[in-house]
Design an enzyme around this catalytic site. Structure first.
Site, short mmCIF file in Angstrom:
data_model
loop_
_atom_site.label_atom_id
_atom_site.label_comp_id
_atom_site.label_asym_id
_atom_site.label_seq_id
_atom_site.Cartn_x
_atom_site.Cartn_y
_atom_site.Cartn_z
N HIS A 163 12.96 -19.95 -5.23
CA HIS A 163 11.79 -20.21 -4.40
C HIS A 163 12.09 -19.75 -2.97
CE1 HIS A 163 8.62 -22.24 -2.23
NE2 HIS A 163 7.98 -22.34 -3.39
N GLY B 198 1.68 -22.75 1.70
CA GLY B 198 1.45 -23.90 2.57
C GLY B 198 0.68 -23.56 3.83
N GLY C 80 1.63 -25.74 -5.07
CA GLY C 80 2.32 -26.69 -4.20
C GLY C 80 1.37 -27.83 -3.82
N GLU D 144 11.51 -21.05 -0.22
CA GLU D 144 12.08 -22.09 0.65
C GLU D 144 13.59 -22.20 0.44
OE1 GLU D 144 9.26 -25.10 -0.52
OE2 GLU D 144 7.72 -23.91 0.49
N SER E 22 -1.07 -21.31 -1.62
CA SER E 22 -2.38 -21.88 -1.26
C SER E 22 -3.42 -21.74 -2.38
CB SER E 22 -2.90 -21.26 0.04
OG SER E 22 -1.99 -21.53 1.09
N GLU F 153 4.97 -15.17 -5.19
CA GLU F 153 4.58 -16.06 -4.11
C GLU F 153 4.77 -15.36 -2.77
OE1 GLU F 153 4.82 -20.43 -5.73
OE2 GLU F 153 6.47 -19.98 -4.41
N ASN G 156 4.57 -27.58 -8.36
CA ASN G 156 5.84 -27.70 -7.63
C ASN G 156 5.63 -28.77 -6.57
OD1 ASN G 156 8.12 -27.45 -6.10
ND2 ASN G 156 7.73 -25.36 -5.40
N TRP G 157 6.16 -29.95 -6.84
CA TRP G 157 5.93 -31.07 -5.92
C TRP G 157 6.79 -30.97 -4.67
CZ3 TRP G 157 5.74 -35.98 -9.64
CH2 TRP G 157 4.69 -35.81 -10.55
N LYS G 158 7.74 -30.06 -4.67
CA LYS G 158 8.66 -29.90 -3.53
C LYS G 158 9.29 -31.26 -3.19
CE LYS G 158 6.08 -25.84 -2.19
NZ LYS G 158 5.65 -24.92 -1.15
P1 13P Z 1 1.22 -24.19 -1.70
O1 13P Z 1 0.36 -24.24 -2.93
O2 13P Z 1 1.33 -25.52 -1.02
O3 13P Z 1 0.86 -23.05 -0.80
O4 13P Z 1 2.71 -23.88 -2.22
C1 13P Z 1 2.94 -22.82 -3.10
C2 13P Z 1 4.33 -22.88 -3.56
O5 13P Z 1 5.27 -22.68 -2.82
C3 13P Z 1 4.56 -23.23 -4.97
O6 13P Z 1 5.88 -23.03 -5.33
#
Ligand code: 13P
Length: 255
Positions: free
Chosen positions: A96, A174, A235, A98, A214, A168, A10-12
């Site tokens: 997600h 993150g 992420g 977010e 993470s 998640e 997930n590159w966000k």
């Molecule tokens: P991180 O791997 O940066 O913690 O993010 C996880 C995430 O939200 C994947 O969708």
């Protein structure tokens, strides 16, 4: 193991089109056409086409990070399942944390998207998980149950194996704070039990449940060894070819 592992990036809101295409090329070069792990790259909308070109003829799949449930119409700023399909997108991340937090997405709205994705042959990656406050209040499993049951409302027995669930825990996203393998496995086993109740054991055993939060090369092997952890939604560590490929290798070794 009957379930193929999945490593999804997930590159966000990272990687403009050119950088995204370059990252996808680097990953393709390293992995080639043969892979025992299902790999999905989920760039931002603006990089979908470029990444799609880099993935042409390869085993790696293309995913989006969101979509709107309606087919078309006056929804400024939104993108439909059909539009994603024209770019050869096969997967879509939905719900997600977010999006739940910053864009006030509700379980009911996320459910509409899950159903629309399935109708258009897109595989939803439905994200579920508790916040730190919810964990500390002892409501982790209740939150996970609500996210799973509401997110999957109306999903049929014929459709459920096309759904991927990602656990998640919000406090691990993150933050560098990874859930312990025991915490992750407990939530995954609980999700599997919910799926068993809803769809019966044979189908529940086929659904892939990913861990996200993470996850990185240093902790992946331990998480992926757990019985109900079928891969990762990555992420930060998906933004560089080297760490992403190491995660694919860890999933390959754990299969
Ligand atoms: P991180 O791997 O940066 O913690 O993010 C996880 C995430 O939200 C994947 O969708």
């Amino acid at each position: 193991m009957i379930r193929r592992k999945i490593i999804a990036g997930n590159w966000k809101m990272n990687k403009p089109a050119a950088d995204g295409g370059a990252l996808a090329k680097d990953i393709v070069e390293e992995i080639g056409r043969e892979t025992s792990v299902d790999i999905v790259l989920c760039p931002p909308f603006t990089a979908l086409q470029g990444v799609g070109h880099a993935l042409e003829g390869q085993a790696i799949k293309l995913g989006a990070q969101n979509m709107h449930p309606e087919k078309n119409g006056a929804y400024t700023g939104e993108v439909s399942a059909e539009m994603l399909r024209t770019l050869y997108v096969t997967h879509v991340i939905l719900g997600h944390s977010e999006r739940r937090t910053y864009f006030a997405e509700t379980d009911a709205f996320i459910n509409k998207k899950v159903l629309a994705a399935l109708t258009h042959q897109l595989k939803p990656i439905l994200c579920v998980g508790e916040t730190l406050a919810e964990r500390e209040a002892g409501s982790t499993l209740a939150v996970v149950q609500r996210h799973v049951e509401a997110g999957l409302a109306g999903v049929t027995k014929e459709q459920i194996t096309n759904v991927i669930i990602a656990y998640e825990p919000v406090w691990a996203i993150g933050t560098g704070k990874v859930a312990t393998t025991a915490q992750a496995q407990e939530a995954h086993a609980y999700i599997r039990a919910l799926l068993t109740k809803l769809y019966g054991a044979p189908l529940a055993q086929k659904v892939r449940i990913l861990y996200g939060g993470s996850m990185k090369p240093a902790n992946a092997a331990e998480l992926l060894a757990e019985k109900d952890i079928d891969g990762g939604l990555i992420g930060g560590a998906s933004l560089e070819a080297k760490s992403f490929i190491e995660l694919v290798k860890a999933a390959d070794a754990a299969k």
